[in-house]
Design a protein around this motif. Structure first.
Motif, short mmCIF file in Angstrom:
data_model
loop_
_atom_site.label_atom_id
_atom_site.label_comp_id
_atom_site.label_asym_id
_atom_site.label_seq_id
_atom_site.Cartn_x
_atom_site.Cartn_y
_atom_site.Cartn_z
N SER A 30 0.88 -1.19 -0.04
CA SER A 30 -0.03 0.03 0.06
C SER A 30 0.86 1.31 0.15
N GLU A 31 1.89 1.16 0.76
CA GLU A 31 2.71 2.39 0.86
C GLU A 31 3.57 2.57 -0.49
N ARG A 32 3.98 1.67 -0.87
CA ARG A 32 4.80 1.46 -2.02
C ARG A 32 3.66 2.19 -3.21
N ALA A 33 2.62 1.86 -3.21
CA ALA A 33 1.76 2.50 -4.13
C ALA A 33 1.23 3.84 -3.98
N GLY A 34 1.82 4.42 -2.71
CA GLY A 34 1.47 5.84 -2.38
C GLY A 34 0.37 6.08 -1.35
N VAL A 35 -0.14 5.12 -0.59
CA VAL A 35 -1.22 5.22 0.26
C VAL A 35 -0.72 4.78 1.53
N LEU A 36 -0.57 5.51 2.73
CA LEU A 36 -0.24 5.41 4.00
C LEU A 36 -1.71 4.82 4.91
N ASN A 37 -1.79 3.52 4.72
CA ASN A 37 -3.08 3.01 5.51
C ASN A 37 -2.92 2.86 7.12
N MET A 38 -3.08 4.02 7.40
CA MET A 38 -2.84 4.01 8.90
C MET A 38 -4.10 3.15 9.79
N SER A 39 -4.98 2.55 8.95
CA SER A 39 -6.01 1.79 9.69
C SER A 39 -5.57 0.31 9.58
N VAL A 40 -4.44 -0.04 9.76
CA VAL A 40 -3.92 -1.25 10.01
C VAL A 40 -4.27 -1.99 11.23
N GLU A 41 -4.09 -1.15 12.15
CA GLU A 41 -4.63 -1.58 13.44
C GLU A 41 -6.31 -1.98 13.53
N GLY A 42 -7.02 -1.16 13.08
CA GLY A 42 -8.40 -1.33 13.09
C GLY A 42 -8.73 -2.51 12.25
N MET A 43 -8.05 -2.62 11.06
CA MET A 43 -8.50 -3.81 10.19
C MET A 43 -8.09 -5.34 10.94
N ILE A 73 -12.53 -6.50 3.69
CA ILE A 73 -12.61 -5.94 2.78
C ILE A 73 -13.60 -4.51 2.52
N PRO A 74 -14.79 -4.56 2.98
CA PRO A 74 -15.51 -3.30 3.22
C PRO A 74 -14.66 -2.14 3.66
N LEU A 75 -14.16 -2.51 4.94
CA LEU A 75 -13.32 -1.42 5.86
C LEU A 75 -12.27 -0.83 4.71
N ALA A 76 -11.44 -1.77 4.11
CA ALA A 76 -10.56 -1.30 3.12
C ALA A 76 -10.94 -0.65 2.05
N LEU A 77 -12.10 -1.01 1.49
CA LEU A 77 -12.76 -0.17 0.28
C LEU A 77 -13.03 1.32 0.95
N LEU A 78 -13.65 1.27 2.21
CA LEU A 78 -13.83 2.68 2.99
C LEU A 78 -12.44 3.39 3.07
N GLN A 79 -11.56 2.91 3.34
CA GLN A 79 -10.16 3.60 3.56
C GLN A 79 -9.65 4.07 2.29
N ALA A 80 -9.64 3.12 1.32
CA ALA A 80 -9.26 3.80 -0.21
C ALA A 80 -10.03 4.54 -0.64
N PHE A 81 -11.63 4.68 -0.48
CA PHE A 81 -12.48 5.61 -1.04
C PHE A 81 -12.12 6.93 -0.44
N LEU A 82 -11.85 6.89 0.86
CA LEU A 82 -11.49 8.07 1.78
C LEU A 82 -10.37 8.85 1.26
N SER A 83 -9.45 8.04 1.20
CA SER A 83 -8.02 8.30 0.91
C SER A 83 -7.72 8.76 -0.95
N ILE A 84 -8.39 7.86 -1.48
CA ILE A 84 -8.03 8.06 -2.98
C ILE A 84 -8.91 8.72 -3.79
N ARG A 193 -4.02 1.82 -6.62
CA ARG A 193 -3.83 2.03 -5.19
C ARG A 193 -4.97 1.44 -4.71
N TYR A 194 -6.20 1.44 -5.07
CA TYR A 194 -7.51 0.51 -4.43
C TYR A 194 -6.97 -0.96 -4.22
#
Length: 305
Positions: A30-43, A73-84, A193-194
């Motif tokens: 995710s970070e290599r693609a440019g997205v810092l997924n800080m929600s790893v803990e919640g996922m 996956i829905p939580l990851a899609l939410l993170q992607a939608f908000l970030s991307i 990135r998604y």
């Protein structure tokens, strides 16, 4: 320290490093693609809860693992939608999702388990590579681990091959370095990135399942206890390289194992200091005290066509 205790310490370090290894494998992409997924803990926490719940309901921990990974996956899609898509601040949205996951899993845990909170939950079986598990002294404590650990190592190797040897890996690297060049080549930066964020979410869920149904065989509120943040710190510690990140996870796992091993050896160290040790190492990594860190240039930067 005798050989037996050293082997137990090594096995505990590997076991405690496994969730960080699984989560950091996905987060690194995710970070290599440019997205810092800080929600790893919640996922991770969500995956741990779903894995434990469906393992308990079905009596089959493998089904629990699959449900935990798919359910995130829905939580990851939410993170992607908000970030991307919405180009919101990736750190703020990630922390918000972590808080949401903590509250949601706590409420759901109390509703689902209630007075049955001490019920035994079926767990994933252990396995050792042929021949290695039969080695004297070190075979049982070091190599007899939950099979998900070995599956995670296989995914780690496959991820390294994809990132280094395939066009998909080149495209993911480019999405975090020069996203405009990727767009001009005809590829979709948003899709790359998604996909990276979803992969990060699935691997984070697997890490959570490792804790709940692989290691502890139960679920407790907030049981990930900052492991997701350590996985992100391991990536910084490893300078965004897969091999170094895996070694950083092992270092954090060893630091965590000291909480249990040093008292067994009669070494008197304040318990609070031992609990702090992994996070102190993470602070050292984030502060850049171990050398120059080279993050992907487009990390956390929204892309606009």
């Amino acid at each position: 320290m005798n050989v037996e205790l050293l082997a137990v310490f090594a096995g505990a370090s590997i076991r405690l490093a496994a969730p960080m290894l699984l989560a950091s494998t996905g987060e690194l992409i995710s970070e290599r693609a440019g997205v810092l997924n800080m929600s790893v803990e919640g996922m991770m926490l969500t995956g741990a809860f779903l894995g434990a719940t469906f393992s308990w309901l079905t009596g089959n921990p493998s089904i629990g693992l699959v449900c935990g990974m798919l359910g995130v996956i829905p939580l990851a899609l939410l993170q992607a939608f908000l970030s991307i898509t919405l180009r919101a601040n990736q750190i703020v949205t990630g922390i918000g999702i972590n808080i949401l996951a903590l509250g949601g899993t706590t409420l759901a845990y109390r509703e689902v388990f209630g007075s049955r909170s001490n019920a035994a939950i079926p767990g994933l079986s252990r396995w050792s590579p042929p021949g290695l598990g039969d080695l004297p002294v070190i075979g049982e404590p070091v190599f007899h681990q939950v099979w998900l650990l070995y599956a995670g190592l296989a995914v780690l190797i496959a991820t390294w091959i994809v990132m280094r040897r395939t066009s998909l890996g080149i495209a993911l690297h480019a999405a975090g370095v020069a996203p405009r060049a990727v767009d001009q080549s005809g590829l979709s930066v948003a899709r790359l990135r998604y996909g990276a964020v979803v992969f990060s979410g699935v691997m984070s869920a697997a890490a959570g399942c490792f804790i709940s149904i692989g290691d502890i065989h139960t679920f407790t509120e907030g049981m990930t206890n900052g492991t997701g943040y350590l996985a992100i710190a391991a990536i910084i510690f490893g300078n965004w390289k897969i091999g170094r990140t895996a070694l950083a996870c092992l270092l954090f796992g060893a630091a965590t194992a000291m909480q249990f091993q040093l008292p067994m050896l009669g070494i008197r160290v304040p318990t609070a200091l031992l609990i702090m040790l992994p996070y102190l190492l993470a602070l050292v990594a984030v502060a850049g005290l171990i050398g120059r860190q080279t993050a992907p240039p487009a990390l956390t930067q929204p892309f606009r066509r």
